[in-house]
Design a protein around this motif. Structure first.
Motif, PDB file in Angstrom:
ATOM      1  N   ASP A 154       0.850  -1.185   0.000  1.00  0.00           N
ATOM      2  CA  ASP A 154       0.000   0.000   0.000  1.00  0.00           C
ATOM      3  C   ASP A 154       0.888   1.239   0.000  1.00  0.00           C
ATOM      4  OD1 ASP A 154       0.820   0.573   2.660  1.00  0.00           O
ATOM      5  OD2 ASP A 154      -0.973  -0.332   3.519  1.00  0.00           O
ATOM      6  N   ALA A 155       0.284   2.378  -0.213  1.00  0.00           N
ATOM      7  CA  ALA A 155       1.021   3.627  -0.371  1.00  0.00           C
ATOM      8  C   ALA A 155       1.848   3.976   0.868  1.00  0.00           C
ATOM      9  CB  ALA A 155       0.051   4.752  -0.698  1.00  0.00           C
ATOM     10  N   ARG A 156       1.283   3.733   2.053  1.00  0.00           N
ATOM     11  CA  ARG A 156       2.021   4.047   3.287  1.00  0.00           C
ATOM     12  C   ARG A 156       3.305   3.225   3.380  1.00  0.00           C
ATOM     13  NH1 ARG A 156       1.433   6.606   7.969  1.00  0.00           N
ATOM     14  NH2 ARG A 156      -0.775   7.018   7.777  1.00  0.00           N
ATOM     15  N   LEU A 157       3.225   1.945   3.078  1.00  0.00           N
ATOM     16  CA  LEU A 157       4.413   1.092   3.152  1.00  0.00           C
ATOM     17  C   LEU A 157       5.442   1.516   2.094  1.00  0.00           C
ATOM     18  CD1 LEU A 157       5.927  -1.216   4.446  1.00  0.00           C
ATOM     19  CD2 LEU A 157       4.633  -2.814   3.023  1.00  0.00           C
ATOM     20  N   ARG A 158       4.985   1.879   0.897  1.00  0.00           N
ATOM     21  CA  ARG A 158       5.912   2.354  -0.142  1.00  0.00           C
ATOM     22  C   ARG A 158       6.632   3.617   0.330  1.00  0.00           C
ATOM     23  NH1 ARG A 158       1.439   1.447  -3.594  1.00  0.00           N
ATOM     24  NH2 ARG A 158       1.333   3.669  -4.148  1.00  0.00           N
ATOM     25  N   SER A 208       4.217  11.822  -6.716  1.00  0.00           N
ATOM     26  CA  SER A 208       4.169  11.289  -8.080  1.00  0.00           C
ATOM     27  C   SER A 208       4.969   9.994  -8.183  1.00  0.00           C
ATOM     28  CB  SER A 208       4.701  12.323  -9.072  1.00  0.00           C
ATOM     29  OG  SER A 208       4.779  11.774 -10.368  1.00  0.00           O
ATOM     30  N   TYR A 209       6.139   9.967  -7.560  1.00  0.00           N
ATOM     31  CA  TYR A 209       6.981   8.766  -7.568  1.00  0.00           C
ATOM     32  C   TYR A 209       6.268   7.585  -6.909  1.00  0.00           C
ATOM     33  CZ  TYR A 209      11.017   5.737  -6.678  1.00  0.00           C
ATOM     34  OH  TYR A 209      11.879   4.671  -6.622  1.00  0.00           O
ATOM     35  N   LEU A 210       5.548   7.866  -5.828  1.00  0.00           N
ATOM     36  CA  LEU A 210       4.849   6.808  -5.085  1.00  0.00           C
ATOM     37  C   LEU A 210       3.486   6.464  -5.686  1.00  0.00           C
ATOM     38  CD1 LEU A 210       5.634   7.952  -1.437  1.00  0.00           C
ATOM     39  CD2 LEU A 210       6.625   5.992  -2.652  1.00  0.00           C
ATOM     40  N   GLY A 211       3.008   7.307  -6.595  1.00  0.00           N
ATOM     41  CA  GLY A 211       1.700   7.066  -7.208  1.00  0.00           C
ATOM     42  C   GLY A 211       0.537   7.438  -6.302  1.00  0.00           C
ATOM     43  N   ARG A 264      -0.693  14.397  -3.342  1.00  0.00           N
ATOM     44  CA  ARG A 264       0.115  15.161  -2.396  1.00  0.00           C
ATOM     45  C   ARG A 264      -0.542  15.159  -1.018  1.00  0.00           C
ATOM     46  NH1 ARG A 264       1.538  19.490   0.173  1.00  0.00           N
ATOM     47  NH2 ARG A 264       3.477  20.586  -0.125  1.00  0.00           N
ATOM     48  N   GLU A 265      -1.865  15.182  -0.982  1.00  0.00           N
ATOM     49  CA  GLU A 265      -2.597  15.177   0.287  1.00  0.00           C
ATOM     50  C   GLU A 265      -2.349  13.863   1.045  1.00  0.00           C
ATOM     51  OE1 GLU A 265      -4.000  15.913  -2.732  1.00  0.00           O
ATOM     52  OE2 GLU A 265      -3.994  18.075  -2.415  1.00  0.00           O
ATOM     53  N   THR A 266      -2.380  12.757   0.308  1.00  0.00           N
ATOM     54  CA  THR A 266      -2.112  11.449   0.930  1.00  0.00           C
ATOM     55  C   THR A 266      -0.704  11.421   1.497  1.00  0.00           C
ATOM     56  OG1 THR A 266      -3.659  10.342  -0.558  1.00  0.00           O
ATOM     57  CG2 THR A 266      -2.001   8.954   0.505  1.00  0.00           C
ATOM     58  N   LEU A 267       0.251  11.918   0.714  1.00  0.00           N
ATOM     59  CA  LEU A 267       1.644  11.956   1.177  1.00  0.00           C
ATOM     60  C   LEU A 267       1.765  12.826   2.435  1.00  0.00           C
ATOM     61  CD1 LEU A 267       4.618  11.189   0.683  1.00  0.00           C
ATOM     62  CD2 LEU A 267       4.823  13.322  -0.588  1.00  0.00           C
ATOM     63  N   SER A 268       1.068  13.941   2.478  1.00  0.00           N
ATOM     64  CA  SER A 268       1.118  14.827   3.659  1.00  0.00           C
ATOM     65  C   SER A 268       0.630  14.113   4.908  1.00  0.00           C
ATOM     66  CB  SER A 268       0.289  16.082   3.420  1.00  0.00           C
ATOM     67  OG  SER A 268       0.905  16.877   2.445  1.00  0.00           O
ATOM     68  N   ARG A 269      -0.373  13.263   4.753  1.00  0.00           N
ATOM     69  CA  ARG A 269      -0.873  12.477   5.909  1.00  0.00           C
ATOM     70  C   ARG A 269       0.206  11.506   6.406  1.00  0.00           C
ATOM     71  NH1 ARG A 269      -5.694  12.370   2.893  1.00  0.00           N
ATOM     72  NH2 ARG A 269      -5.350  10.226   2.237  1.00  0.00           N
ATOM     73  N   PHE A 270       0.933  10.884   5.470  1.00  0.00           N
ATOM     74  CA  PHE A 270       1.996   9.944   5.865  1.00  0.00           C
ATOM     75  C   PHE A 270       3.117  10.666   6.596  1.00  0.00           C
ATOM     76  CE2 PHE A 270       1.056   7.264   1.824  1.00  0.00           C
ATOM     77  CZ  PHE A 270      -0.096   6.786   2.405  1.00  0.00           C
TER      78      PHE A 270
END
Length: 188
Positions: free
Chosen positions: A147-151, A173-176, A179-185
């Motif tokens: 999943d995205a969090r593990l990546r 973009s690299y993780l697919g 940006r909002e999802t990445l900010s949560r991680f």
């Protein structure tokens, strides 16, 4: 700068001073500014590049205009559009500088000459290509299975300084992911 290339090569093969002088003579030094393109889609790719310092991204833009980041390339990494370089066809990737970058470049012809003249360099480039293939396979499997969090966690563990050097939009973009999802991680 030549010491960096020599140390990099000698992680795999030992070199004499005269061998390294010959190797060095086949490379050219290149400086690029932030946002400058190294390779552009549609251009012919005649060189492979070793990153002395700086940071680049290799990306593909699909027919809808969405950019997909294939690779980041930082110090001691090799980068080019390998499909275009090896087949001597037009590039399908764009490679541009996230930071001002210094590179050493070797032409397709000079690399062929180097490998024919110094078989230890043929071995070196084969090992680098093999390790690159392994890394790309791991990336594909991670995209398929994690999943995205593990990546994100794997990326940060493998390249801890990357988040400080790369805008979050590019990491996303690299993780697919968005940006909002990445900010949560990165907030948790």
């Amino acid at each position: 700068m030549s010491i960096v290339l020599r140390q990099h090569i000698e992680e795999i093969v030992a070199l004499t001073d005269s061998e390294f002088e010959y190797i060095q003579s086949l490379f050219t030094h290149k400086k690029l500014k932030k946002h400058q393109y190294l390779v552009q889609e549609g251009s012919y790719v005649t060189h492979e590049y070793f990153v002395l310092n700086g940071l680049l991204k290799a990306s593909y833009t699909n027919e809808t205009g969405k950019e997909h980041i294939i690779q980041f390339a930082m110090e001691n990494w090799w980068v080019t559009d390998y499909q275009a370089y090896i087949t001597q066809r037009q590039a399908t990737l764009n490679i541009d500088c996230i930071e001002a970058s210094e590179l050493l470049s070797i032409s397709f012809e000079n690399k062929k000459l180097l490998c024919a003249e110094l078989h230890k360099m043929e071995y070196f480039f084969r090992m680098k290509a093999s390790l690159g293939y392994v890394a790309m396979q791991q990336r594909i499997l991670s995209l398929l299975n994690n999943d995205a969090r593990l990546r994100y966690e794997q990326l940060m563990q493998q390249y801890p300084t990357l988040l400080q050097r790369v805008p979050k939009l590019l990491i996303a973009s690299y993780l697919g992911v968005s940006r909002e999802t990445l900010s949560r991680f990165s907030a948790s």
